[in-house]
Scaffold this active site. Structure first.
Site, PDB file in Angstrom:
ATOM      1  N   SER A 170     -17.626   7.510  68.217  1.00 42.99           N
ATOM      2  CA  SER A 170     -17.325   8.938  68.125  1.00 42.99           C
ATOM      3  C   SER A 170     -18.445   9.811  68.678  1.00 42.99           C
ATOM      4  CB  SER A 170     -17.047   9.333  66.674  1.00 42.99           C
ATOM      5  OG  SER A 170     -15.850   8.728  66.253  1.00 42.99           O
ATOM      6  N   ASP A 204      -9.543   8.690  61.604  1.00 47.97           N
ATOM      7  CA  ASP A 204     -10.355   7.536  62.004  1.00 47.97           C
ATOM      8  C   ASP A 204     -10.632   6.584  60.837  1.00 47.97           C
ATOM      9  OD1 ASP A 204     -12.269   6.119  63.809  1.00 47.97           O
ATOM     10  OD2 ASP A 204     -13.784   6.948  62.461  1.00 47.97           O
TER      11      ASP A 204
END
Ligand code: MG
Ligand code: ZN
Length: 394
Positions: A117, A289
Site C-alpha cells: 500500500s 484490505d
C-alpha cells in the site's frame, strides 16, 4: 505364511502411500462431502445478507469541462471481486453504479510485481513508481512532491480521511516523505510541515504519545487546528482547520467503529468547499484490505458497503456542485478474492481466497464529473494522478 507376510507388507506400503498422498494432495483423498463440510463450517467465508440501502441516481450533467475540486477515493485492496461482493450484498445496486467512465489500472511497483500500500499510495499520490514500503519518496529515497502538496501550493484546500490511522501507508503517501512506512511518528511529524486543512482518521498516539515527547496535538492547536477525538464533535465543525483523531491507532471494524466514513467525507467536503479556488481530498476505505488479508467475506462486504456509502456522500456533493471530479480506485487487490456463490435477492455472498496477501490483478478505476472521460481503458496507477494534475492545471 510367506504370502501372509508379503500381503501385510503390501498393505503397509499402500497405507504409507495413502498417508503421504493425503499430506501432499488432501483434495484427492478426502471426499467431496468432507470438502463441502469444511467450506460451510468456516462462517467467515459467507456473508449471509444484511440491511441494504437505497442508491440514488445522479444526473451526468456538469457545469464545467474541467474540475475545480477533486476527490480521490481509494478502496485499499478493492479489486473487482470486492465491488461485485458489495454489489450482490446490496441487491445489485451501489453508489458506484453512477460512474459511467470506467477503466483498469496496473498496480506493479518499482521493486515488486505485487505492490504494497505504500508504493501503491505513492504511485497514486505522485505519479511515480517506487519500492514497496516507500512513503512519498522515489527509489533513491528522495522526497517527491505529492498531488496534495501541489494543490496546497496552488492555494487549493486539502484534506485526508481514512478509517485506518491517518499515519498509515495510504494517507501517509499523500503528505509524508519517509523511507519506511513503519515510521509512524516521523509521518505524523511530516503533517506539521504542511498546511493541510482537514484530516480525519485514527493515529492519535503518533501525534500525542511520542518517543521524542513532542506533543503534536498541542502544536496543531497553536497552528489553529480544532483537535477533536469524538465523531459527534467532528461532524459539528463547519469551518476552519480540523484535525480529527478518532482512535489511538486504527478505527474499529465496521459497524463497531464510532468514526463514520460517509459523515467524515461529508464534513471534510463542506469545510474544504469554502476555499474559492477549490480543493483536493483523498478518502480511503482502509479496511477492505484487512478483510481481504483475513480472507473474511463478511469483513470485506461490510467495509465495501461503508466505502460505497462514503462514495454516496461524495456524489451528493459533486452532483450539487457540478465542478467536482470523483475518482474511485484501489492501490491493489487483496486475497485474490473469487466469488464462488451468491444471491442477488438475499444478498448472500460466498468467496474463496487463494492468498492472505495482495494480488497482482488490475484494479478498477471509476470516474464521475468534469474530466471523467480521461479515465477509461487500461492505464498505469501512476497515470491517475498525472491525469488529475493535468486537469487541475498543475
Ligand atoms: Mg491503506
Ligand atoms: Zn494490505
Amino acid at each position: 505364511m510367506h504370502t501372509f507376510i508379503q500381503n501385510q507388507i503390501k498393505s503397509m506400503k499402500v497405507k504409507i502411500l495413502i498417508a503421504i498422498s493425503a499430506l501432499l494432495f488432501p483434495q484427492l483423498i478426502f471426499s467431496q462431502e468432507n470438502y463441502k463440510t469444511v467450506s460451510t463450517v468456516d462462517s467467515t467465508k459467507v456473508y449471509l445478507g444484511g440491511p441494504s440501502y437505497e442508491v440514488k441516481t445522479y444526473p451526468q450533467k456538469f457545469k464545467a469541462k474541467k474540475p475545480k475540486n477533486v476527490i480521490l477515493m481509494i478502496g485499499d485492496g478493492m479489486g473487482v471481486s470486492m465491488v461485485s461482493a458489495g454489489l450482490t450484498a446490496n441487491g445489485g445496486q451501489l453508489f458506484l453504479n453512477n460512474f459511467k467512465q470506467v477503466g483498469f489500472a496496473k498496480t506493479q511497483s518499482a521493486s515488486d510485481y505485487i505492490t504494497d500500500s505504500a508504493a501503491g499510495g505513492t504511485a497514486l499520490s505522485t505519479g511515480q513508481k517506487t519500492y514497496n514500503g516507500a512513503i512519498g519518496v522515489n527509489t533513491d529515497t528522495i522526497a517527491i512532491k505529492t498531488i496534495l502538496e501541489m494543490a496546497e501550493d496552488k492555494g487549493l484546500a486539502t484534506g485526508l480521511v481514512s478509517t485506518s490511522a491517518i499515519t498509515h501507508a495510504t494517507p501517509a503517501s499523500f503528505i509524508a516523505h519517509q523511507g519506511s512506512r513503519g515510521s509512524y511518528e516521523d509521518i505524523a511529524a511530516d503533517f506539521m510541515k504542511t498546511d493541510i486543512d482537514v484530516f480525519i482518521g485514527g493515529g492519535y498516539k503518533h501525534f500525542a504519545q511520542r518517543k521524542d515527547n513532542r506533543d503534536l496535538t498541542g502544536e496543531l492547536k497553536q497552528k489553529g487546528y480544532q483537535v477533536l477525538r469524538d465523531m459527534d464533535e467532528i461532524a459539528k465543525v463547519k469551518s476552519g482547520k480540523l484535525a480529527g483523531l478518532t482512535a489511538d491507532e486504527h478505527n474499529e471494524v465496521y459497524p463497531k467503529r464510532k468514526m463514520n466514513l460517509p459523515l467524515s467525507t461529508k464534513t471534510a467536503m463542506n469545510i474544504l468547499d469554502q476555499n474559492q479556488k477549490g480543493f483536493f481530498m483523498m478518502v480511503e476505505g482502509s479496511q477492505i484490505d484487512w478483510g481481504g488479508h483475513a480472507n473474511n467475506t463478511i469483513y470485506v462486504v461490510n467495509e465495501m458497503l461503508d466505502f460505497d456509502r462514503a462514495i454516496g456522500s461524495a456524489l451528493e456533493f459533486a452532483s450539487r456542485d457540478g465542478e467536482t471530479l470523483i475518482i474511485v480506485t484501489a492501490d491493489h487487490e487483496t486475497g485474490g478474492m473469487a466469488l464462488t456463490g451468491g444471491n442477488m435477492k438475499t444478498g448472500m455472498v460466498k468467496a474463496a481466497f487463494p492468498t492472505g496477501g495482495h494480488s497482482a490483478t488490475m484494479v478498477p478505476v471509476f470516474a464521475f464529473g468534469p474530466g471523467a472521460e480521461n479515465f477509461t481503458g487500461i492505464m498505469d496507477n501512476t497515470d491517475i494522478p498525472k491525469k488529475i494534475m493535468k486537469l487541475l492545471g498543475f
